[in-house]
Design a protein around this motif. Structure first.
Motif, PDB file in Angstrom:
ATOM      1  N   ARG A  72      33.587  78.160  48.979  1.00  0.00           N
ATOM      2  CA  ARG A  72      34.050  79.296  48.213  1.00  0.00           C
ATOM      3  C   ARG A  72      33.013  80.193  47.600  1.00  0.00           C
ATOM      4  O   ARG A  72      33.727  81.303  47.523  1.00  0.00           O
ATOM      5  CB  ARG A  72      34.724  78.544  47.016  1.00  0.00           C
ATOM      6  N   LEU A 135      24.149  99.273  28.047  1.00  0.00           N
ATOM      7  CA  LEU A 135      24.738  99.550  29.466  1.00  0.00           C
ATOM      8  C   LEU A 135      24.418 101.116  29.838  1.00  0.00           C
ATOM      9  O   LEU A 135      24.031 101.235  30.987  1.00  0.00           O
ATOM     10  CB  LEU A 135      25.981  99.332  29.686  1.00  0.00           C
ATOM     11  N   LEU A 154      21.090  99.470  37.440  1.00  0.00           N
ATOM     12  CA  LEU A 154      22.236  98.431  37.743  1.00  0.00           C
ATOM     13  C   LEU A 154      21.943  97.912  39.105  1.00  0.00           C
ATOM     14  O   LEU A 154      21.454  98.241  40.008  1.00  0.00           O
ATOM     15  CB  LEU A 154      23.557  99.282  37.891  1.00  0.00           C
ATOM     16  N   ASN A 155      22.441  96.735  39.339  1.00  0.00           N
ATOM     17  CA  ASN A 155      22.370  95.779  40.371  1.00  0.00           C
ATOM     18  C   ASN A 155      20.976  95.432  41.019  1.00  0.00           C
ATOM     19  O   ASN A 155      20.409  95.865  41.812  1.00  0.00           O
ATOM     20  CB  ASN A 155      23.288  96.385  41.622  1.00  0.00           C
ATOM     21  N   TYR A 227      26.432  85.762  30.432  1.00  0.00           N
ATOM     22  CA  TYR A 227      27.772  85.975  31.257  1.00  0.00           C
ATOM     23  C   TYR A 227      28.013  87.272  31.192  1.00  0.00           C
ATOM     24  O   TYR A 227      28.273  88.083  32.124  1.00  0.00           O
ATOM     25  CB  TYR A 227      28.746  85.098  30.677  1.00  0.00           C
ATOM     26  N   LEU A 231      27.484  90.201  33.799  1.00  0.00           N
ATOM     27  CA  LEU A 231      28.837  90.758  34.555  1.00  0.00           C
ATOM     28  C   LEU A 231      29.275  92.311  34.333  1.00  0.00           C
ATOM     29  O   LEU A 231      29.597  93.018  35.352  1.00  0.00           O
ATOM     30  CB  LEU A 231      30.001  90.234  33.660  1.00  0.00           C
ATOM     31  N   MET A 232      28.526  92.827  33.464  1.00  0.00           N
ATOM     32  CA  MET A 232      28.551  94.386  33.261  1.00  0.00           C
ATOM     33  C   MET A 232      27.639  95.120  34.099  1.00  0.00           C
ATOM     34  O   MET A 232      27.685  96.169  34.663  1.00  0.00           O
ATOM     35  CB  MET A 232      28.021  94.592  31.889  1.00  0.00           C
ATOM     36  N   GLN A 235      27.297  94.618  39.839  1.00  0.00           N
ATOM     37  CA  GLN A 235      28.504  94.781  40.724  1.00  0.00           C
ATOM     38  C   GLN A 235      28.260  94.111  42.104  1.00  0.00           C
ATOM     39  O   GLN A 235      29.149  93.905  42.907  1.00  0.00           O
ATOM     40  CB  GLN A 235      28.903  96.160  40.846  1.00  0.00           C
ATOM     41  N   GLU A 236      27.032  94.136  42.637  1.00  0.00           N
ATOM     42  CA  GLU A 236      26.669  93.538  43.967  1.00  0.00           C
ATOM     43  C   GLU A 236      26.714  91.857  43.593  1.00  0.00           C
ATOM     44  O   GLU A 236      25.752  91.332  43.090  1.00  0.00           O
ATOM     45  CB  GLU A 236      25.399  94.273  44.417  1.00  0.00           C
ATOM     46  N   GLU A 237      27.190  91.385  44.577  1.00  0.00           N
ATOM     47  CA  GLU A 237      27.316  89.724  44.717  1.00  0.00           C
ATOM     48  C   GLU A 237      25.808  89.146  44.668  1.00  0.00           C
ATOM     49  O   GLU A 237      25.541  88.225  44.168  1.00  0.00           O
ATOM     50  CB  GLU A 237      28.156  89.285  45.906  1.00  0.00           C
ATOM     51  N   ARG A 240      24.369  88.355  41.407  1.00  0.00           N
ATOM     52  CA  ARG A 240      25.088  87.745  40.344  1.00  0.00           C
ATOM     53  C   ARG A 240      24.304  86.251  40.033  1.00  0.00           C
ATOM     54  O   ARG A 240      24.033  85.321  40.751  1.00  0.00           O
ATOM     55  CB  ARG A 240      26.631  87.353  40.547  1.00  0.00           C
ATOM     56  N   GLN A 247      33.520  82.115  37.841  1.00  0.00           N
ATOM     57  CA  GLN A 247      34.738  82.730  37.832  1.00  0.00           C
ATOM     58  C   GLN A 247      35.260  82.736  39.180  1.00  0.00           C
ATOM     59  O   GLN A 247      36.539  82.881  39.373  1.00  0.00           O
ATOM     60  CB  GLN A 247      34.707  84.252  37.452  1.00  0.00           C
ATOM     61  N   TYR A 248      34.457  82.446  40.337  1.00  0.00           N
ATOM     62  CA  TYR A 248      34.898  82.298  41.580  1.00  0.00           C
ATOM     63  C   TYR A 248      36.054  81.353  41.732  1.00  0.00           C
ATOM     64  O   TYR A 248      36.752  81.140  42.584  1.00  0.00           O
ATOM     65  CB  TYR A 248      33.883  82.057  42.660  1.00  0.00           C
TER      66      TYR A 248
ATOM     67  N   ALA B  32      37.141  87.612  45.297  1.00  0.00           N
ATOM     68  CA  ALA B  32      35.901  87.052  45.487  1.00  0.00           C
ATOM     69  C   ALA B  32      36.323  85.253  45.251  1.00  0.00           C
ATOM     70  O   ALA B  32      37.158  85.066  44.133  1.00  0.00           O
ATOM     71  CB  ALA B  32      34.792  87.260  44.720  1.00  0.00           C
ATOM     72  N   GLN B  60      32.811  95.357  48.242  1.00  0.00           N
ATOM     73  CA  GLN B  60      32.108  94.511  47.361  1.00  0.00           C
ATOM     74  C   GLN B  60      33.294  93.529  46.559  1.00  0.00           C
ATOM     75  O   GLN B  60      34.163  94.377  46.189  1.00  0.00           O
ATOM     76  CB  GLN B  60      31.348  95.513  46.297  1.00  0.00           C
ATOM     77  N   PHE B  62      34.819  90.871  43.777  1.00  0.00           N
ATOM     78  CA  PHE B  62      34.647  90.004  42.387  1.00  0.00           C
ATOM     79  C   PHE B  62      35.636  89.052  42.073  1.00  0.00           C
ATOM     80  O   PHE B  62      36.900  89.168  42.622  1.00  0.00           O
ATOM     81  CB  PHE B  62      34.930  91.319  41.341  1.00  0.00           C
ATOM     82  N   PRO B  63      35.303  88.232  41.292  1.00  0.00           N
ATOM     83  CA  PRO B  63      36.235  87.069  40.823  1.00  0.00           C
ATOM     84  C   PRO B  63      37.453  87.742  40.192  1.00  0.00           C
ATOM     85  O   PRO B  63      36.983  88.560  39.193  1.00  0.00           O
ATOM     86  CB  PRO B  63      35.491  86.192  40.200  1.00  0.00           C
ATOM     87  N   ALA B  73      33.292  98.232  32.837  1.00  0.00           N
ATOM     88  CA  ALA B  73      31.718  98.289  32.744  1.00  0.00           C
ATOM     89  C   ALA B  73      31.077  99.483  33.711  1.00  0.00           C
ATOM     90  O   ALA B  73      30.205 100.223  33.458  1.00  0.00           O
ATOM     91  CB  ALA B  73      30.961  97.071  33.085  1.00  0.00           C
TER      92      ALA B  73
END
Lengths: 292, 416
Positions: A72, A135, A154-155, A227, A231-232, A235-237, A240, A247-248, B32, B60, B62-63, B73
């Motif tokens: 998953r 941010l 970011l990212n 978290y 999260l903020m 944006q790229e997996e 993370r 949350q997945y 996701a 891209q 997201f969950p 954000a």
């Protein structure tokens, strides 16, 4: 009389250990529940939840939830990201915050009292109140990396590390600990001509094992459980961490077995780190009264 | 001279190759962790990328639980993608906040789409969905027969009295722990999605839709008060649970704990496999016509996209019936068009879930189309949960109205 006294002592010990064991069980039950549930199919997990079977490896036991969790979500990547971000932040934090604490305690400079007060005041500011200004800032900051000069953090890993290297609590912990070190040692070193850096490195830090362990564990937990910020800013997996990854698993029909398997997996680094530093952490609590 | 020609040729070539260059479109999607959904969206992207050379979509994911916060954000940081997906009722908020721009597609292509799939705000199309979701009153034919109940139809749904009589009969039979499974184990958007249509069927609403400037009279008027009393009676009367275990929501109907279940089409196949005689009844008419919620996830273009025409081209590409059908087959939702529904065994005429298509088109009602909905939904959820727990109906609804009105005022009417 001596016999009675001995019996009383034994009884007291038995009561004490029984109470301690009960308290330990209360703390360990959620972990046992999590691990045991991670081996059970959802239907059985939910049925067992209302009985003592929830804490036992009984019924249809398998590793299916673990393989499903890996299918998953990129679990390995999330754990790697968290361990990397947390590890680097903890290491840099110990270095920077201990140096700051050293400067506040041992070096005489104008305004240190005021600045320490301001630093301590930051402890009452919840992170949520500064998250958005932060941010906005990090999204516009320059960064010199492998790709040359880029704008916006970011990212990336550094956006998850740099803002959390120094913090009021960790500096405060070092300040409190350093205050209890014998001042004569520092004075003697100064008389011998040692520089401040030499004193920091060769005298103070070798004596600071317990507080380093305490600060490391507190920082580790705070960073590993991050978290909102990741999260903020991720944006790229690929960047993370584990808590965003959790949350997945919360789809419309939640696969609780997979959730438990994922939680068991991501708890391992925390347990390992704590066990590694356990002795020094307890010594620190015993000697300074700091509560974690 | 020769040199000048060479330079000119090189410049023309460079311009031509730049003009023909493939531009990358970034896309964010909420799926996701959902393997089936990801496979489907990746197929659409792969087909689009292969079908033309102007644009290349990069995904891209997201969950879902973290998606909205990530978009907000991203918007604050000026980092939105070209294409994003948005939950239907949230769209007006994102459009009002300047996260999205109107969607420029050939609207003749969506003429036959289910009404709930079209994200329209301020008279403009902002988003379009490939599917919709619908709710039905799920039960079994054998239960209807056993309790001696008339099977309601689209043209003759149960009235409020018939509905309550059915619940009474189920309760009196003593065979069920509770007559009705409302799904109170689910929180968040489920409350306004599933339960505000029941209030609308009474004649009330979350907010006054004629102006969107107040909830006064809509959420605390006579009809809303009547709904509140009825809602509370479902729990105090022992027909349903005000708090429910998640496991009961998932398997309670299948195990026979409930006679009726207020649930969506996504749970329908599970119910059918547990009980082949499962029937999906239309929502009851509680006085103002039968109503169910409409609008699910939809695609739109971010306000900051440098390539809105490319983003729109992708969305238009994805509207093909074959993708609507593929998504429906994969994730069980209702295809947005009747022609796509005919391509799906579950939803084609005579299919086991065909009733949901009818309910969606006939009874589907979008949630309040206002940027303030995101706050109003939370206030509504809390009010209903409090009333279910026994709070005073009038006072709770009045307090909810005050909270919603204060929010509308704080945001200068949200542009209405």
């Amino acid at each position: 009389m001596a016999m009675i006294s001995g019996d009383n002592h034994g009884l007291r010990l038995a009561v004490r250990y029984t109470v301690l064991a009960l308290i330990a069980l209360i703390f360990i039950f959620p972990l046992v529940f999590m691990v045991m549930s991670s081996f059970k199919p959802d239907q059985q997990l939910l049925v067992d939840a209302s009985s003592l079977r929830a804490f036992l490896p009984v019924g249809d036991i398998s590793l299916n939830n673990y393989s499903a969790a890996f299918e998953r979500a990129p679990v390995g990547l999330f754990v790697f990201n968290s361990v990397l971000v947390t590890g680097v932040t903890v290491a840099l934090s110990l270095l920077i915050c201990s140096a700051a604490g050293f400067a506040f305690v041992f070096i005489n400079w104008k305004g240190r009292g005021v600045i320490l007060s301001v630093l301590l005041a930051t402890l009452i500011v919840p992170f949520e109140t500064i998250a958005i200004p932060m941010l906005l800032m990090v999204s516009k900051l320059p960064w010199l990396g492998m790709e040359g000069l880029t704008w916006g953090w970011l990212n990336s890993y550094h956006v998850q590390i740099i803002p959390f290297i120094a913090d009021g609590l960790t500096i405060f912990l070092f300040v409190q600990y350093f205050k209890d070190l014998p001042g004569e040692l520092i004075e003697a070193a100064r008389v011998e001509g040692a520089s401040w850096f030499q004193i920091y490195r060769r005298i103070v830090m070798p004596l600071s094992g317990p507080i380093l362990a305490t600060a490391a564990i507190l920082k580790f937990l705070a960073m590993y459980n991050q978290y909102l910020w990741p999260l903020m800013v991720t944006q790229e997996e690929g960047y993370r961490p584990v808590m965003v990854g959790l949350q997945y698993f919360f789809q419309l029909n939640i696969a609780w077995g997979e959730v438990m398997a994922y939680l068991s997996l991501i708890t391992l680094p925390v347990l390992g780190f704590y066990l590694y530093l356990q002795k020094a952490f307890i010594a620190s609590i015993a000697s300074t009264g700091v509560k974690g | 001279m020769k040199f000048n020609k060479l330079v000119a040729s090189a410049a023309i070539l460079a311009w031509a190759s730049a003009a023909n260059a493939t531009e990358t479109l970034s896309m964010w999607y909420h799926g996701a962790g959902n393997e089936v959904e990801l496979k489907l969206i990746n197929e659409v992207i792969a087909d689009f990328n292969a079908a033309q050379a102007d644009w290349k979509v990069e995904l891209q994911t997201f969950p879902q639980a973290a998606y909205n916060d990530s978009v907000v954000a991203g918007a604050l940081a000026g980092n939105l993608p070209d294409i994003l997906d948005v939950d239907g009722p949230v769209m007006p908020n994102w459009a009002w906040a300047g996260y999205m721009q109107p969607l420029k597609i050939d609207e003749s292509k969506i003429a036959n789409f289910l009404p709930g799939t079209k994200g329209i705000w301020n008279g403009q199309l902002y988003s379009i969905g490939l599917w919709d979701a619908a709710i039905a009153l799920t039960t079994r034919q054998s239960i209807l027969d056993e309790l001696g109940l008339r099977k309601p139809t689209v043209d003759a749904p149960w009235t409020k009295d018939e509905f309550m009589a059915a619940l009474d009969a189920a309760k009196a039979s003593g065979k069920y722990e509770f007559a009705l499974d409302l799904g109170t184990a689910w929180t968040g958007e489920w409350y306004p999605y599933a339960f505000s249509p029941l209030m609308q069927s009474f004649g009330g609403d979350i907010v006054d839709r004629s102006t969107y400037k107040t909830a006064e009279g809509a959420l605390n008027g006579e009809a809303a008060q009547a709904f509140g009393a009825w809602w509370q009676g479902l729990f105090t009367g022992g027909y349903a649970q005000s708090t429910q275990d998640g496991a009961d929501r998932d398997s309670g109907f299948a195990s026979g704990k409930y006679a009726f279940s207020w649930n969506g089409n996504w749970a329908a196949l599970g119910a059918l496999s547990a009980h082949p005689d499962t029937v999906f009844l239309p929502p009851p008419d509680l006085g103002n016509g039968p109503k169910i919620g409409a609008a699910s996830w939809q695609f739109g273009v971010s306000a900051t996209s440098k390539f809105p025409e490319g983003a729109a081209a992708f969305i238009e590409f994805a509207l093909d019936d074959k993708y609507l059908a593929a998504f429906s087959n994969g994730i069980g939702l209702i295809p947005a068009t009747p022609t796509a529904a005919e391509m799906v065994d579950n939803y084609k005429a005579g299919g086991p879930l065909a009733d949901f298509v009818t309910y969606s088109s006939k009874f589907g009602m979008v949630r309040p189309v206002t940027p303030g909905y995101v706050v109003q939904a939370k206030v509504f959820e809390k009010a209903l949960a409090d009333i279910a727990q026994g709070a005073d109906v009038a006072a709770t609804l009045d307090a909810a109205v005050d909270e919603i009105n204060a929010d509308i005022e704080k945001n200068s009417g949200y542009g209405h």
